[in-house]
Design an enzyme around this catalytic site. Sequence first.
Site, PDB file in Angstrom:
ATOM      1  CB  THR A 186      -8.468 -36.092   1.061  1.00  0.00           C
ATOM      2  OG1 THR A 186     -10.163 -35.834   0.852  1.00  0.00           O
ATOM      3  CG2 THR A 186      -7.831 -35.076   2.123  1.00  0.00           C
ATOM      4  NE  ARG A 201     -19.673 -35.137   1.061  1.00  0.00           N
ATOM      5  CZ  ARG A 201     -17.649 -35.220   0.919  1.00  0.00           C
ATOM      6  NH1 ARG A 201     -16.999 -34.181   0.608  1.00  0.00           N
ATOM      7  NH2 ARG A 201     -17.814 -36.189   1.856  1.00  0.00           N
ATOM      8  CB  VAL A 202     -18.674 -29.462   3.916  1.00  0.00           C
ATOM      9  CG1 VAL A 202     -17.864 -29.364   4.548  1.00  0.00           C
ATOM     10  CG2 VAL A 202     -19.083 -28.048   3.626  1.00  0.00           C
ATOM     11  N   GLY A 203     -17.857 -32.176   3.400  1.00  0.00           N
ATOM     12  CA  GLY A 203     -16.720 -33.534   4.147  1.00  0.00           C
ATOM     13  C   GLY A 203     -16.038 -33.670   5.597  1.00  0.00           C
ATOM     14  CG  ASP A 204     -13.250 -36.414   5.933  1.00  0.00           C
ATOM     15  OD1 ASP A 204     -13.616 -36.416   5.120  1.00  0.00           O
ATOM     16  OD2 ASP A 204     -12.436 -36.823   6.554  1.00  0.00           O
ATOM     17  CB  THR A 249      -7.070 -39.953   2.355  1.00  0.00           C
ATOM     18  OG1 THR A 249      -7.287 -41.358   1.714  1.00  0.00           O
ATOM     19  CG2 THR A 249      -6.343 -38.466   2.113  1.00  0.00           C
ATOM     20  N   GLY A 250     -10.732 -40.482   1.710  1.00  0.00           N
ATOM     21  CA  GLY A 250     -12.003 -41.075   1.775  1.00  0.00           C
ATOM     22  C   GLY A 250     -13.034 -40.780   1.708  1.00  0.00           C
ATOM     23  N   GLY A 296     -15.871 -38.595   3.443  1.00  0.00           N
ATOM     24  CA  GLY A 296     -16.082 -37.680   4.260  1.00  0.00           C
ATOM     25  C   GLY A 296     -17.360 -38.365   5.609  1.00  0.00           C
TER      26      GLY A 296
END
Length: 399
Positions: A254, A282-285, A305-306, A308
């Site tokens: 990110t 998988r989908v993050g933030d 960042t980090g 999600g």
Amino acid sequence: MNRRGFIGRGLSLGAAAAVAGSVPARASASGTGPSLRSSGRATTPMMITSHTNDTGRRAATAAWQILSGGGAAMDAVERGANIVELDPDGTGVGWGGLPNADGVVQLDASAMDGATYNAGSVAGIEGIRTPASVARLVMERTDHVMLIGNYAQQFAVGFGFEVQDLMTPKSREIWLRWRERLSDTDDWGPPDHLRRPGGGSGGGGRADAGFGGFGEDAIRREAEEWAELLDLPGRDGPDRDYVLAEALIHRYGTTNVLAVDAQGNVSGITTTSGLAWKIPGRVGDSPIIGAGLYVDNDVGAAAVTGRGEDVIKSCAGYYIVSRMGAGRTPQQACEDAVGMIRHKYRNVAPDFIPSEKFVAINKDGDYGCAWMPFRDTPPRMTVANGDGIHTYEGVSVAD
């Protein structure tokens, strides 16, 4: 101790500035406290990026060329994000981003334009090295916000993007090293904050792999493992604690780029290769508006960042902008987000330390950043404004 510093870099080597006395997240929003500024005054246009290496400074330089010439914030953040995405030595976004557990690079990105109150994003897109630009096209050329997977790729190809291999020799070597020690750091089993300290969670994840739970010592051991796996420079040098803290963030990839232009319009982009070795799909933030990115032209912008999953559950991007709208400075609002997420986990796992880094700007040109890991090691971001290009140190929040 909360620390704020301003370290001259690049085009300007001005004197350091410090502002003391952070306000806890539980304080009233009506007490706004001092604003954080590089020279004691708000300056616009300006931009920030969470990226702090040479590539981050090149991205800031390119974005600043647009902003200082009277260009739009949206053009500036896209230019900056693309430079990071196309860096073959990077492993957190775009070309060279770390793959999922099957060795496939799946990218996420979002763009939001305060001037039009419009947003676009892509999730799980493969083969496109600059997903930030595809997210902008979704925003500007459709009435949708998000496209996913193969459909996002087809959309990009329709606009002339070339499908290319996203792996570099460096990212492939790192993935192969990880696969050789499978499955010490996979994502099967319960979430991190539900693993019992010392292992025994029954999930086959990091707690079982000898990291010894999720307290500060365990987090440090995990960071050391990641720094070694990624062969990060400086991990044995005088800046060791910062490099180790960045190693945790690095696992999640990110880059954030936020800007306000001379017309007072605010824009932002978040782009990522996502959680390294993630379960495919998988989908993050990062592609979720309100989580990994949020922009309000009346207030400012925030990005994350980090991990999600933490950011999605807390709607952290929107939360930070809302706090700024209530009168908090960007720095205070970022610290508020740390306190909010820690509070949510406190009754479940008091020693759990999530790995998020929050960055924010307001439309007056103030900025801030905060994170949780390694409490004595402040986070950093790159800032470009009328004072030059600098590395800014935010606050590592102890609680």
